[in-house]
Write a protein that holds these residues in place. Structure first.
Motif, PDB file in Angstrom:
ATOM      1  N   GLU A 152     -15.365  -3.184 -12.508  1.00  0.00           N
ATOM      2  CA  GLU A 152     -13.944  -3.135 -12.155  1.00  0.00           C
ATOM      3  C   GLU A 152     -13.041  -2.897 -13.369  1.00  0.00           C
ATOM      4  O   GLU A 152     -11.877  -2.515 -13.223  1.00  0.00           O
ATOM      5  CB  GLU A 152     -13.520  -4.451 -11.503  1.00  0.00           C
ATOM      6  CG  GLU A 152     -14.211  -4.767 -10.183  1.00  0.00           C
ATOM      7  CD  GLU A 152     -15.417  -5.664 -10.364  1.00  0.00           C
ATOM      8  OE1 GLU A 152     -15.801  -6.344  -9.406  1.00  0.00           O
ATOM      9  OE2 GLU A 152     -16.001  -5.677 -11.491  1.00  0.00           O
ATOM     10  N   ASP A 156     -10.718   0.331  -5.748  1.00  0.00           N
ATOM     11  CA  ASP A 156     -10.366   1.204  -4.631  1.00  0.00           C
ATOM     12  C   ASP A 156     -10.392   0.365  -3.356  1.00  0.00           C
ATOM     13  O   ASP A 156     -11.447  -0.109  -2.934  1.00  0.00           O
ATOM     14  CB  ASP A 156     -11.382   2.344  -4.551  1.00  0.00           C
ATOM     15  CG  ASP A 156     -11.100   3.331  -3.433  1.00  0.00           C
ATOM     16  OD1 ASP A 156     -10.138   3.120  -2.664  1.00  0.00           O
ATOM     17  OD2 ASP A 156     -11.856   4.317  -3.312  1.00  0.00           O
ATOM     18  N   ASN A 176     -14.188   4.844 -13.370  1.00  0.00           N
ATOM     19  CA  ASN A 176     -13.956   3.639 -14.158  1.00  0.00           C
ATOM     20  C   ASN A 176     -14.827   3.698 -15.415  1.00  0.00           C
ATOM     21  O   ASN A 176     -15.977   4.138 -15.363  1.00  0.00           O
ATOM     22  CB  ASN A 176     -14.262   2.384 -13.341  1.00  0.00           C
ATOM     23  CG  ASN A 176     -13.028   1.846 -12.641  1.00  0.00           C
ATOM     24  OD1 ASN A 176     -12.029   2.540 -12.483  1.00  0.00           O
ATOM     25  ND2 ASN A 176     -13.094   0.598 -12.197  1.00  0.00           N
ATOM     26  N   ASN A 228      -9.429   1.467  -0.419  1.00  0.00           N
ATOM     27  CA  ASN A 228      -9.384   2.393   0.714  1.00  0.00           C
ATOM     28  C   ASN A 228     -10.777   2.740   1.225  1.00  0.00           C
ATOM     29  O   ASN A 228     -10.961   3.761   1.877  1.00  0.00           O
ATOM     30  CB  ASN A 228      -8.647   3.671   0.324  1.00  0.00           C
ATOM     31  CG  ASN A 228      -7.183   3.408   0.029  1.00  0.00           C
ATOM     32  OD1 ASN A 228      -6.499   2.767   0.814  1.00  0.00           O
ATOM     33  ND2 ASN A 228      -6.714   3.881  -1.113  1.00  0.00           N
ATOM     34  N   ASN A 229     -11.740   1.884   0.939  1.00  0.00           N
ATOM     35  CA  ASN A 229     -13.118   2.130   1.336  1.00  0.00           C
ATOM     36  C   ASN A 229     -13.447   1.227   2.517  1.00  0.00           C
ATOM     37  O   ASN A 229     -13.670   0.027   2.335  1.00  0.00           O
ATOM     38  CB  ASN A 229     -14.055   1.836   0.160  1.00  0.00           C
ATOM     39  CG  ASN A 229     -15.380   2.559   0.291  1.00  0.00           C
ATOM     40  OD1 ASN A 229     -15.498   3.510   1.040  1.00  0.00           O
ATOM     41  ND2 ASN A 229     -16.380   2.084  -0.429  1.00  0.00           N
ATOM     42  N   HIS A 246       0.843  -1.194   0.000  1.00  0.00           N
ATOM     43  CA  HIS A 246       0.000   0.000   0.000  1.00  0.00           C
ATOM     44  C   HIS A 246       0.878   1.244   0.000  1.00  0.00           C
ATOM     45  O   HIS A 246       1.960   1.251   0.625  1.00  0.00           O
ATOM     46  CB  HIS A 246      -0.911  -0.011   1.231  1.00  0.00           C
ATOM     47  CG  HIS A 246      -1.983   1.025   1.200  1.00  0.00           C
ATOM     48  ND1 HIS A 246      -1.773   2.330   1.574  1.00  0.00           N
ATOM     49  CD2 HIS A 246      -3.290   0.941   0.821  1.00  0.00           C
ATOM     50  CE1 HIS A 246      -2.901   3.005   1.446  1.00  0.00           C
ATOM     51  NE2 HIS A 246      -3.833   2.198   0.989  1.00  0.00           N
ATOM     52  N   TYR A 268      -5.224   3.897  -6.703  1.00  0.00           N
ATOM     53  CA  TYR A 268      -6.061   2.710  -6.866  1.00  0.00           C
ATOM     54  C   TYR A 268      -5.190   1.482  -7.160  1.00  0.00           C
ATOM     55  O   TYR A 268      -4.058   1.601  -7.635  1.00  0.00           O
ATOM     56  CB  TYR A 268      -7.073   2.909  -7.994  1.00  0.00           C
ATOM     57  CG  TYR A 268      -8.069   4.011  -7.742  1.00  0.00           C
ATOM     58  CD1 TYR A 268      -8.707   4.151  -6.511  1.00  0.00           C
ATOM     59  CD2 TYR A 268      -8.395   4.930  -8.740  1.00  0.00           C
ATOM     60  CE1 TYR A 268      -9.629   5.165  -6.280  1.00  0.00           C
ATOM     61  CE2 TYR A 268      -9.311   5.945  -8.520  1.00  0.00           C
ATOM     62  CZ  TYR A 268      -9.926   6.061  -7.291  1.00  0.00           C
ATOM     63  OH  TYR A 268     -10.834   7.065  -7.070  1.00  0.00           O
ATOM     64  N   ASP A 289      -3.413   7.987  -8.789  1.00  0.00           N
ATOM     65  CA  ASP A 289      -4.759   7.876  -8.222  1.00  0.00           C
ATOM     66  C   ASP A 289      -4.831   7.017  -6.967  1.00  0.00           C
ATOM     67  O   ASP A 289      -5.843   7.015  -6.265  1.00  0.00           O
ATOM     68  CB  ASP A 289      -5.739   7.345  -9.270  1.00  0.00           C
ATOM     69  CG  ASP A 289      -5.317   6.002  -9.876  1.00  0.00           C
ATOM     70  OD1 ASP A 289      -4.624   5.229  -9.194  1.00  0.00           O
ATOM     71  OD2 ASP A 289      -5.693   5.726 -11.028  1.00  0.00           O
ATOM     72  N   TYR A 306     -13.771  -3.925  -1.550  1.00  0.00           N
ATOM     73  CA  TYR A 306     -13.237  -2.833  -2.369  1.00  0.00           C
ATOM     74  C   TYR A 306     -14.408  -2.042  -2.939  1.00  0.00           C
ATOM     75  O   TYR A 306     -15.556  -2.498  -2.953  1.00  0.00           O
ATOM     76  CB  TYR A 306     -12.340  -3.346  -3.493  1.00  0.00           C
ATOM     77  CG  TYR A 306     -12.994  -4.305  -4.464  1.00  0.00           C
ATOM     78  CD1 TYR A 306     -13.763  -3.849  -5.535  1.00  0.00           C
ATOM     79  CD2 TYR A 306     -12.813  -5.677  -4.318  1.00  0.00           C
ATOM     80  CE1 TYR A 306     -14.347  -4.729  -6.423  1.00  0.00           C
ATOM     81  CE2 TYR A 306     -13.390  -6.568  -5.209  1.00  0.00           C
ATOM     82  CZ  TYR A 306     -14.167  -6.089  -6.265  1.00  0.00           C
ATOM     83  OH  TYR A 306     -14.739  -6.962  -7.144  1.00  0.00           O
ATOM     84  N   ARG A 333      -9.320  -2.156 -12.112  1.00  0.00           N
ATOM     85  CA  ARG A 333      -8.876  -1.094 -11.194  1.00  0.00           C
ATOM     86  C   ARG A 333      -9.916  -0.963 -10.094  1.00  0.00           C
ATOM     87  O   ARG A 333     -11.104  -0.783 -10.375  1.00  0.00           O
ATOM     88  CB  ARG A 333      -8.723   0.233 -11.937  1.00  0.00           C
ATOM     89  CG  ARG A 333      -8.237   1.361 -11.053  1.00  0.00           C
ATOM     90  CD  ARG A 333      -8.036   2.656 -11.832  1.00  0.00           C
ATOM     91  NE  ARG A 333      -9.294   3.267 -12.243  1.00  0.00           N
ATOM     92  CZ  ARG A 333      -9.412   4.564 -12.570  1.00  0.00           C
ATOM     93  NH1 ARG A 333      -8.354   5.363 -12.531  1.00  0.00           N
ATOM     94  NH2 ARG A 333     -10.580   5.046 -12.946  1.00  0.00           N
ATOM     95  N   PHE A 340      -0.098  -0.316  -7.529  1.00  0.00           N
ATOM     96  CA  PHE A 340      -0.865   0.859  -7.123  1.00  0.00           C
ATOM     97  C   PHE A 340      -0.572   1.997  -8.086  1.00  0.00           C
ATOM     98  O   PHE A 340       0.589   2.282  -8.403  1.00  0.00           O
ATOM     99  CB  PHE A 340      -0.527   1.275  -5.692  1.00  0.00           C
ATOM    100  CG  PHE A 340      -1.293   0.511  -4.652  1.00  0.00           C
ATOM    101  CD1 PHE A 340      -2.578   0.901  -4.293  1.00  0.00           C
ATOM    102  CD2 PHE A 340      -0.748  -0.613  -4.060  1.00  0.00           C
ATOM    103  CE1 PHE A 340      -3.303   0.192  -3.355  1.00  0.00           C
ATOM    104  CE2 PHE A 340      -1.455  -1.336  -3.122  1.00  0.00           C
ATOM    105  CZ  PHE A 340      -2.740  -0.941  -2.757  1.00  0.00           C
ATOM    106  N   PRO A 346     -13.845   2.787  -8.460  1.00  0.00           N
ATOM    107  CA  PRO A 346     -13.568   4.214  -8.706  1.00  0.00           C
ATOM    108  C   PRO A 346     -14.663   4.840  -9.559  1.00  0.00           C
ATOM    109  O   PRO A 346     -15.149   4.226 -10.526  1.00  0.00           O
ATOM    110  CB  PRO A 346     -12.224   4.178  -9.443  1.00  0.00           C
ATOM    111  CG  PRO A 346     -11.577   2.905  -8.981  1.00  0.00           C
ATOM    112  CD  PRO A 346     -12.710   1.936  -8.822  1.00  0.00           C
TER     113      PRO A 346
END
Length: 507
Positions: A273, A250, A264, A252-253, A139, A211, A209, A258, A248, A205, A261
């Motif tokens: 995705e 995310d 996308n 961080n939710n 990360h 992601y 962005d 996941y 791709r 990563f 984004p």
């Protein structure tokens, strides 16, 4: 009366034509639609050729001399080197057989694995297998949150077709100073695969962005056909499946595996995705560590051509309509298909061709690399450094190291982010040369090339071994070499005084 009826009928038909042109999905009538640009590079002089049953690379002369310096060895099937960029100097070697070990550029190796998945993986075939532990990604805030993401091949999950090969798993672990907590695994995504090959697999990563990107293979087998492949289109061109795509997500939710984004590119009728589609086995991926941050993917071909692509958001890539720049016939993959070939996908998007295309005269599988941004080899700055696995599936390996340079004046940072704005000039093909290992007797690496990665100084690390499979003896022949200037002292076997191949050179 008859003439009046004819006039009325003509008026009705004209009105109907106008209405038809303005209805439906909102696309303008075809006569007014601008022709799609040809991005395939099918007419480029840098494209690979085909003659007498063989594919041929357009190589430029002379070869570029470089040297190799031994860094560390004793691995089995090295796949990738990753840095957490945490200031410790630690590098993490991913071995296909299921473990990750920490090493340093001075050759020090910590023997206790940082991560060990061997008891969670599918059983690998020792002779040849493309499954296994394929990549990890730290990360961006790893120094503070300890999050590490892993992509590996697990046994088939419950409910999957029992005739299929494996379930590829994307998981998250948490790690302490030098060990991942193996009890912390959180499975984010599972993808069932019909065959053992074509797993894709480089987790990355996005530098801009944040992601998480993951290229996925088309499901394996051959030609993007057969059980487990979408009839007609194949998996790679079918946006309702993740196979054959770059995804791709995310991570961080909080509270969900996941999120998607918001920008996308694919929504209705597609897996959200998906970032780009049309890939066979996008096994090697890298972001430019320089200012452009472009995503490069090296994709293994079917029988004739190997490809390197720059990947754009929403892009349609050519498999299996084309193999590289060449028209592909899934019923006869021994030669390019004759006749006119589509330059667009079934959905009408321009197919984005490779910026580099190799024939099998340079080796049978492209092994991707890095866009060079180091300081030891200034002549390679801004070029893509990579290789081919070997010239055959048996023996001790005879990989080739290569470098491809962009066309003069091409500014990678000025290329668009979105595929819809890409032009043929922006996708022009690069020129390719062999890298000659000047401090080795025959100029070759004399081993299987398994991967190329960058270290903290953006120098190139070449991963090699002398066994084609993940379990054949010698099982400790996996090594890491740094690419260095050509005048680095030669690789000499001190027991004989003669030049030795890297895999057997004195340490």
């Amino acid at each position: 009366m008859k003439s009046g009826r004819i006039l009325v009928l003509l008026a009705v038909l004209a009105a109907a034509a106008v209405i038809a042109g303005c209805s439906g999905n909102g696309v303008s009538p075809s006569p007014s639609r601008a022709p799609a640009p040809d991005l395939t590079n099918q007419d480029s002089p840098e494209a690979a050729g085909f003659a007498d049953g063989h594919s041929l690379t357009h190589l430029h002369a002379p070869a570029v001399p470089v040297g190799l310096r031994f860094v560390a060895g004793g691995f089995t099937a090295p796949m990738q080197v990753v840095s957490p960029h945490d200031g410790t100097g630690r590098l993490f070697l991913v071995d296909q057989t299921g473990y990750v070990k920490i090493f340093f550029m001075n050759g020090t190796i910590r023997e206790t694995p940082f991560l060990d998945l061997r008891d969670r993986m599918v059983r690998l075939s020792p002779g040849y297998d493309e499954r296994g532990l394929l990549s990890i990604a730290f990360h961006p805030d790893y120094r503070t949150n300890g999050r590490v993401f892993v992509y590996y091949s697990a046994p088939l999950r419950a409910g999957a077709d029992p005739g299929w090969s494996c379930t590829n798993r994307l998981s998250e672990f948490h790690a302490g100073a030098d060990r991942a907590d193996m009890s912390s695994e959180k499975v984010l995504l599972e993808v069932d695969k019909p065959y053992q090959n074509h797993n894709g697999g480089t987790l990355l990563f996005g530098p801009d962005d944040g992601y998480l990107y993951l290229p996925l293979g088309d499901g394996g087998g051959a030609d993007n056909t057969g059980p487990g492949h979408t009839p007609g289109t194949g998996n790679a061109q079918d946006i309702s499946t993740l196979l054959g795509k770059v995804i791709r997500i995310d991570v961080n939710n909080p509270g969900t595996p996941y999120a998607i984004p918001a920008d996308n590119p694919f929504k209705t009728g597609a897996r959200p995705e998906i970032f780009a589609y049309g890939f066979r086995n996008p096994a090697y991926a890298t972001f430019d560590s320089g200012g452009s941050h472009r995503l490069f993917i090296a994709m293994a071909g079917q029988r004739l051509f190997e490809s390197l692509f720059i990947v754009y958001k929403g892009g349609a890539y050519p498999w299996n309509i084309r193999e590289g720049t060449h028209c592909f016939d899934p019923n006869d993959d021994s030669r390019p298909k004759d006749g006119p070939c589509p330059a667009t996908s079934a959905a009408g998007q321009p197919l984005i061709g490779p910026i580099v295309e190799l024939g099998h005269d340079t080796g049978n599988t492209i092994v991707g690399g890095v866009l060079y941004r180091g300081s030891l080899l200034p002549g390679l700055n801004g070029s893509y450094v990579y290789g081919t696995w070997s010239d055959a599936f048996g023996g001790t390996g005879d990989g080739t190291l290569l470098v491809s340079a962009p066309p003069a004046g091409l500014d990678l940072a000025a290329l668009p982010a979105d595929a819809s704005a890409l032009t043929p000039a922006g996708n022009a093909m690069w020129t390719t040369r062999v890298l000659s290992v000047a401090n080795n007797g025959n100029g070759r690496i004399n081993a299987f090339v398994r991967g190329l990665s960058g270290n903290d100084d953006n120098e190139v690390l070449v991963l090699a071994n002398r066994a084609g499979g993940p379990g054949l003896a010698p099982q400790d022949s996996g090594e890491v070499w740094e690419m260095v200037p050509a005048d680095t002292p030669g690789l000499v076997d001190t027991t004989t005084g003669t030049a030795a191949p890297p895999a057997t050179a004195a340490r």
